[in-house]
Write an enzyme that holds these catalytic residues in place. Structure first.
Site, PDB file in Angstrom:
ATOM      1  CB  THR A   1      -0.917   0.010   1.243  1.00 55.29           C
ATOM      2  OG1 THR A   1      -0.121  -0.155   2.417  1.00 55.29           O
ATOM      3  CG2 THR A   1      -1.956  -1.086   1.174  1.00 55.29           C
TER       4      THR A   1
ATOM      5  CG  LEU B   1      14.609   6.896  23.600  1.00 54.17           C
ATOM      6  CD1 LEU B   1      14.665   6.910  25.127  1.00 54.17           C
ATOM      7  CD2 LEU B   1      13.999   8.199  23.078  1.00 54.17           C
TER       8      LEU B   1
ATOM      9  CB  CYS C   1       7.068   0.925   7.536  1.00 53.64           C
ATOM     10  SG  CYS C   1       7.221  -0.676   6.736  1.00 53.64           S
TER      11      CYS C   1
ATOM     12  NE  ARG D   1      11.665  -5.688  15.523  1.00 60.50           N
ATOM     13  CZ  ARG D   1      12.567  -6.203  16.340  1.00 60.50           C
ATOM     14  NH1 ARG D   1      13.484  -5.438  16.905  1.00 60.50           N
ATOM     15  NH2 ARG D   1      12.585  -7.503  16.619  1.00 60.50           N
TER      16      ARG D   1
HETATM   17  C1  UGA Z   1       8.803  -0.303  11.287  1.00 56.67           C
HETATM   18  C2  UGA Z   1       8.267  -0.629  12.683  1.00 56.67           C
HETATM   19  O1  UGA Z   1       9.346  -0.618  13.622  1.00 56.67           O
HETATM   20  C3  UGA Z   1       7.594  -2.001  12.685  1.00 56.67           C
HETATM   21  O2  UGA Z   1       7.038  -2.264  13.955  1.00 56.67           O
HETATM   22  C4  UGA Z   1       6.496  -2.002  11.625  1.00 56.67           C
HETATM   23  O3  UGA Z   1       5.845  -3.256  11.540  1.00 56.67           O
HETATM   24  C5  UGA Z   1       7.101  -1.688  10.282  1.00 56.67           C
HETATM   25  O4  UGA Z   1       7.740  -0.395  10.348  1.00 56.67           O
HETATM   26  C6  UGA Z   1       5.978  -1.687   9.290  1.00 56.67           C
HETATM   27  O5  UGA Z   1       5.123  -0.791   9.349  1.00 56.67           O
HETATM   28  O6  UGA Z   1       5.854  -2.653   8.523  1.00 56.67           O
HETATM   29  P1  UGA Z   1      10.998  -0.971   9.899  1.00 56.67           P
HETATM   30  O7  UGA Z   1      10.445  -0.215   8.730  1.00 56.67           O
HETATM   31  O8  UGA Z   1      11.637  -2.281   9.672  1.00 56.67           O
HETATM   32  O9  UGA Z   1       9.835  -1.227  10.982  1.00 56.67           O
HETATM   33  O10 UGA Z   1      12.053   0.027  10.545  1.00 56.67           O
HETATM   34  P2  UGA Z   1      12.479   0.401  12.061  1.00 56.67           P
HETATM   35  O11 UGA Z   1      13.296  -0.661  12.659  1.00 56.67           O
HETATM   36  O12 UGA Z   1      11.288   0.863  12.805  1.00 56.67           O
HETATM   37  O13 UGA Z   1      13.413   1.665  11.767  1.00 56.67           O
HETATM   38  C7  UGA Z   1      12.860   2.830  11.155  1.00 56.67           C
HETATM   39  C8  UGA Z   1      13.907   3.910  11.029  1.00 56.67           C
HETATM   40  O14 UGA Z   1      14.220   4.446  12.307  1.00 56.67           O
HETATM   41  C9  UGA Z   1      15.230   3.439  10.428  1.00 56.67           C
HETATM   42  O15 UGA Z   1      15.699   4.408   9.522  1.00 56.67           O
HETATM   43  C10 UGA Z   1      16.135   3.297  11.638  1.00 56.67           C
HETATM   44  O16 UGA Z   1      17.503   3.439  11.346  1.00 56.67           O
HETATM   45  C11 UGA Z   1      15.627   4.448  12.503  1.00 56.67           C
HETATM   46  N1  UGA Z   1      15.918   4.270  13.941  1.00 56.67           N
HETATM   47  C12 UGA Z   1      15.340   3.275  14.651  1.00 56.67           C
HETATM   48  C13 UGA Z   1      16.776   5.170  14.575  1.00 56.67           C
HETATM   49  O17 UGA Z   1      17.299   6.106  13.936  1.00 56.67           O
HETATM   50  N2  UGA Z   1      17.003   5.036  15.916  1.00 56.67           N
HETATM   51  C14 UGA Z   1      16.423   4.044  16.644  1.00 56.67           C
HETATM   52  O18 UGA Z   1      16.663   3.998  17.883  1.00 56.67           O
HETATM   53  C15 UGA Z   1      15.575   3.131  15.999  1.00 56.67           C
END
Ligand code: UGA
Length: 439
Positions: free
Chosen positions: A100, A259, A269, A163
């Site tokens: 989507t 954090l 996402c 994730r």
């Molecule tokens: C995210 C959500 O975490 C999942 O729970 C969700 O199911 C998924 O989207 C989705 O909607 O399908 P994801 O896209 O794999 O998962 O990515 P994240 O691990 O959430 O990271 C997102 C962004 O935040 C990345 O760029 C990551 O580097 C950044 N991030 C994450 C940080 O900069 N600091 C952090 O402490 C954590």
């Protein structure tokens, strides 16, 4: 459970399940369901992807997925077919896992959902339950029911929280299961998909379930934008954002995860879902200023990182070689969709820098459009050699082991907190870490 479901002739035990869409959600979901004993048929239109999957090769980098594919394909409980109609024939549960993406107006584009529903409508068994796992706007479960026009078929929402990089583990051990169904017997059937998990269940109406998914991702984005703002404040005040994160994260009302500051939040996402939630709120004539602010902070983070790089090069970035370490949106995935690393690269290029980048998932010859203007290096050493400033944008563990001493010292900006600062400083590199003092 399941008495109600059994009474209504709904599926309760191991079932014939159809999964529509073999993407980041569909494949791990299908493989974990097959491993749990269900008989799973996945519909995937893309012939190359389907052939690779049927041979046990995962198109995405997901820990444990190929092993799981090998096991479930060998068991005969996992199959890949070309059409949704074929997949749903005889299935008691149909799980929609189609993409989507963001449409031109920021709203989620439901074309693939509509196409899938159109393809399956005439082929569903009477009493089948159609479950939407795709992230869809509030009201989509009702829309699916309307488009199916099959009063003998049930429709429910079961948002996923996988994730990337951890999808198999998350599918197997979810921290919660959210089910949106108007009929408790149907909710029971959806719950049977996670019968091996003892995760708490949140059973509600479809609209609330659909909104939970957007709220979860928006909340995560808000937490990240908050810590990125605090990192900027720490930079300005000489404070330490790592200690600050620990100092606030130990409060259980805040929690320690999400954090870690960085170059911004990206991927397929969070950015998409934040934009979609803004549209959902606008359509409902409700303002969501925290969501708006989270996005605005994120939109400016790449410029902030590029400016920090510029501040480390006395003669400015124009014409300077910048060594970039990391291009994916986070480590342990090969995904560069909406990658903050690429946003930083664009900000560097806009300042006249010459960008030489290394990412362990990107081959030097790669000609993908999103990499235009980047000189791709085959190793971290090659990206660093001769650079005026190096910037670390993805937290690949190998960047902690860079041999700084083998290069002429320059400056390095670590946006992820992975560099071995002691080793780099000992090799006379000037080290700056986002949100940390002493740079
Ligand atoms: C995210 C959500 O975490 C999942 O729970 C969700 O199911 C998924 O989207 C989705 O909607 O399908 P994801 O896209 O794999 O998962 O990515 P994240 O691990 O959430 O990271 C997102 C962004 O935040 C990345 O760029 C990551 O580097 C950044 N991030 C994450 C940080 O900069 N600091 C952090 O402490 C954590």
């Amino acid at each position: 459970m399941t008495e109600t479901a059994a009474r209504d002739g709904l599926p309760v035990g191991p079932s014939r399940i159809a999964v529509i869409g073999a993407g980041y959600v569909g494949v791990p979901t299908a493989a974990v369901l097959a491993d749990a004993g269900h008989d799973v048929v996945v519909a995937e239109r893309d012939a190359d992807r389907r052939t690779a999957l049927a041979a046990g090769r995962s198109p995405m980098m997901e820990e444990g997925l190929e092993e799981l594919l090998a096991r479930t394909l060998a068991s005969g409980r996992l199959r890949f077919v070309a059409t949704a109609a074929e997949a749903v024939a005889g299935a008691r549960i149909v799980v929609l896992c189609v993409a989507t993406p963001t449409g031109p107006d920021g709203r989620a584009d439901l074309s693939d959902v509509d196409v899938a529903v159109g393809e399956i409508a005439a082929h569903l068994a009477s009493g089948a339950v159609v479950v939407t796992k795709s992230t869809v706007p509030v009201g989509t479960t009702e829309r699916v029911a309307r488009l199916l026009a099959r009063p003998d078929v049930h429709v429910a929402s079961n948002p996923e929280f996988l994730r990337e990089g951890h999808a198999v583990a998350d599918a197997r051990h979810p921290d919660r299961v959210v089910i949106g169904a108007d009929d408790p017997a149907v909710a029971d059937v959806v719950a049977s998909l996670s019968r091996d998990s003892d995760a708490p269940q949140v059973i509600t109406d479809p609209r609330t379930a659909e909104l939970v998914k957007y709220a979860a991702n928006a909340y995560l984005a808000m937490k990240l934008s908050f810590i990125n703002s605090m990192a900027q404040l720490c930079d300005a005040l000489g404070a330490d954002v790592g200690v600050l994160a620990r100092g606030i994260g130990l409060d259980p009302r805040i929690g320690p995860s999400f954090l870690t500051p960085g170059p911004g939040w990206g991927g397929s996402c969070l950015p998409k879902d934040v934009r979609a939630l803004q549209s959902i709120a606008a359509d409902a004539h409700v303002t969501v200023p925290l969501v708006d602010a989270s996005r605005a902070v994120n939109d400016s983070q790449a410029d902030y990182v590029a400016e920090r790089c510029a501040s480390l090069v006395t003669s400015g970035l124009d014409g300077a070689v910048v060594g970039v370490l990391g291009l994916t949106f986070k480590a342990r995935t090969a995904d560069r969709r909406d990658s903050p690393a690429l946003a930083v690269v664009r900000a560097l290029l806009a300042r006249g820098a010459r960008v030489r980048a290394f990412d362990p998932t990107v081959a030097p010859g790669c000609a993908d459009a999103d990499l235009a203007g980047i000189d791709l290096a085959g190793s971290a050493d090659a990206a660093i050699e001769g650079a005026r400033v190096v910037v670390v944008l993805t937290e690949w563990p190998e960047f902690a082991r860079v041999a700084w001493g083998s290069h002429r010292p320059a400056a390095v900006l670590d946006t992820r907190g992975v560099v071995d600062v002691g080793a780099a400083a000992a090799a006379r590199w000037r080290v700056a870490v986002l949100g940390r003092p002493g740079s």
